[in-house]
Scaffold this motif. Structure first.
Motif, PDB file in Angstrom:
ATOM      1  N   PRO A 146       0.841  -1.191   0.000  1.00  0.00           N
ATOM      2  CA  PRO A 146       0.000   0.000   0.000  1.00  0.00           C
ATOM      3  C   PRO A 146       0.879   1.245   0.000  1.00  0.00           C
ATOM      4  CG  PRO A 146       0.137  -0.908   2.210  1.00  0.00           C
ATOM      5  CD  PRO A 146       0.835  -1.882   1.303  1.00  0.00           C
ATOM      6  N   LYS A 150      -7.149  -2.847   1.028  1.00  0.00           N
ATOM      7  CA  LYS A 150      -6.075  -2.233   0.234  1.00  0.00           C
ATOM      8  C   LYS A 150      -4.744  -2.229   0.969  1.00  0.00           C
ATOM      9  CE  LYS A 150      -6.873  -0.759  -3.336  1.00  0.00           C
ATOM     10  NZ  LYS A 150      -6.929  -1.432  -4.654  1.00  0.00           N
ATOM     11  N   ARG A 157      -7.586   4.137   0.274  1.00  0.00           N
ATOM     12  CA  ARG A 157      -6.387   3.521  -0.308  1.00  0.00           C
ATOM     13  C   ARG A 157      -5.211   3.749   0.633  1.00  0.00           C
ATOM     14  NH1 ARG A 157      -2.376   6.407  -2.829  1.00  0.00           N
ATOM     15  NH2 ARG A 157      -2.660   8.670  -2.899  1.00  0.00           N
TER      16      ARG A 157
END
Length: 390
Positions: free
Chosen positions: A54, A312, A390
């Protein structure tokens, strides 16, 4: 990693009265927060794959408000078709939320729930074989204990409020208190049921291996101990916890748990079978022999963590007293190390935050908690938000 430790893992989520201040926290079907999503709806990442890392810095966008006007919402679970079930701690009811329109349908009240203090109808989860059995699981407080029961949901029923069958108790005798009742349940990638419990304010119970308080429990869908538990005849999976209210699995099927501290540090822990997480001898990163230190910690004023979810590449953690959503990016190596310092979002914007649940892709459901007697409700509270992260 020294800079990381110094720079940001010294955040702390503490215990404020009534926040479960002092608590929170397998393997299972789907990485999720409160009630795990059915395995068919969320394919698990391959543990041998090399996941994309990530970003060091994440982002959060509020896409929409799915529904509002909820009273003391606590647990959240997803049905195979995408609709949601939400529990009301104080009303003792379960309501279905249409995932497209936000329309609410009352399924019914869970018999035997006795709301008081931090107790009541808490976590809920959907059976990993829901298509065959239509079972909904609930963790709740009664007059004498905390327990876990399952009920059949009659989706073809025509009478709102009477769509749940009689509860079948699969585990009873979890100690109860006015505080620290734990309450989160979730099915793991192994399709077994996990539960986070609290020590009820009686510190000694967390280190008592014979007590179900201050533990993470692992059991079959029938509530029985199973192979792979530290002790063959016990559902106790880890101990030394103060008040576990968050459970989630990452892409390597590693279990994580959030936990309320007392006055100093709230915690995010990487859970290993038989692990002793220190309470009441240790709070936060104590470096004491025999105890497992948390991966991340916060001041209690900045967190008081309840639900967590994995989306994510990061753990997302809801803060009650902290009134913010924390992002903890993971390295993906399976070693329990974060990739970067925890990052806060939505600070103070929606008040107390209780539960998060992975919604597929980059989406996350977030449940507020301002009608639980400790918040300051605003028009529309409480609500379920849809986030893109995200």
């Amino acid at each position: 990693m020294a800079a990381l430790a110094a720079g940001s893992l010294v955040l702390a989520a503490g215990c404020s009265p009534g926040d479960g201040s002092g608590s929170a926290a397998g393997v299972g079907g789907t990485p999720s927060a409160s009630g795990s999503s059915p395995a068919a709806a969320r394919p698990s990442a391959s543990p041998s794959a090399s996941p994309a890392l990530p970003p060091v810095k994440g982002s959060v966008k509020v896409v929409s408000t799915l529904t509002e006007g909820l009273e003391s919402p606590w647990g959240l679970a997803e049905l195979p078709g995408g609709d949601l079930l939400v529990s009301s701690r104080d009303k003792g009811t379960i309501t279905r939320i249409d995932a497209k329109t936000g329309r609410k349908t009352l399924l019914g009240a869970v018999p035997g729930v006795s709301p008081a203090g931090e107790g009541g109808l808490l976590g809920i989860a959907v059976s990993p074989t829901y298509g065959a059995d239509h079972m909904v699981y609930a963790y709740f407080t009664t007059e004498s204990d905390n327990r876990i029961a399952r009920m059949q949901y009659d989706e073809n029923g025509t009478t709102p409020g009477r769509l749940l069958g009689a509860p079948d108790t699969i585990l009873r005798g979890i100690p109860k208190g006015s505080i620290h009742n734990g309450g989160r349940i979730a099915f793991g990638p192994d399709h077994m049921l996990y539960a986070g419990t609290g020590e009820t304010g009686d510190d000694g119970l967390a280190q008592d291996r014979k007590s179900l308080a201050g533990k993470i429990l692992r059991m079959t869908p029938d509530g029985q101990p199973l192979h792979g538990n530290p002790e063959a005849d016990s559902v106790v999976y880890s101990y030394g916890h103060r008040n576990v209210q968050g459970l989630a699995w990452d892409g390597q099927k590693q279990l994580w748990a959030s936990e309320f501290g007392q006055d100093t540090r709230d915690e995010l822990n990487r859970i290993v079978p038989g692990g002793n997480y220190g309470w009441p001898e240790a709070e936060g990163k104590a470096g004491k022999k025999g105890f497992i230190d948390p991966v991340a910690q916060w001041k209690t004023s900045e967190a008081s963590p309840s639900g967590i979810a994995f989306v994510k590449g990061s753990i997302w953690m809801a803060g009650l007293r902290g009134k913010r959503l924390w992002r903890i990016p993971l390295s993906g190596r399976g070693d329990g190390e974060p990739l970067a310092a925890p990052q806060p979002f939505l600070e103070g914007k929606y008040g107390r935050l209780r539960t998060v649940l992975a919604a597929g892709g980059d989406k996350l459901w977030l449940v507020t908690s301002n009608t639980d007697t400790r918040g300051t409700p605003k028009p529309g509270d409480d609500r379920i938000l849809v986030l893109a992260v995200r």
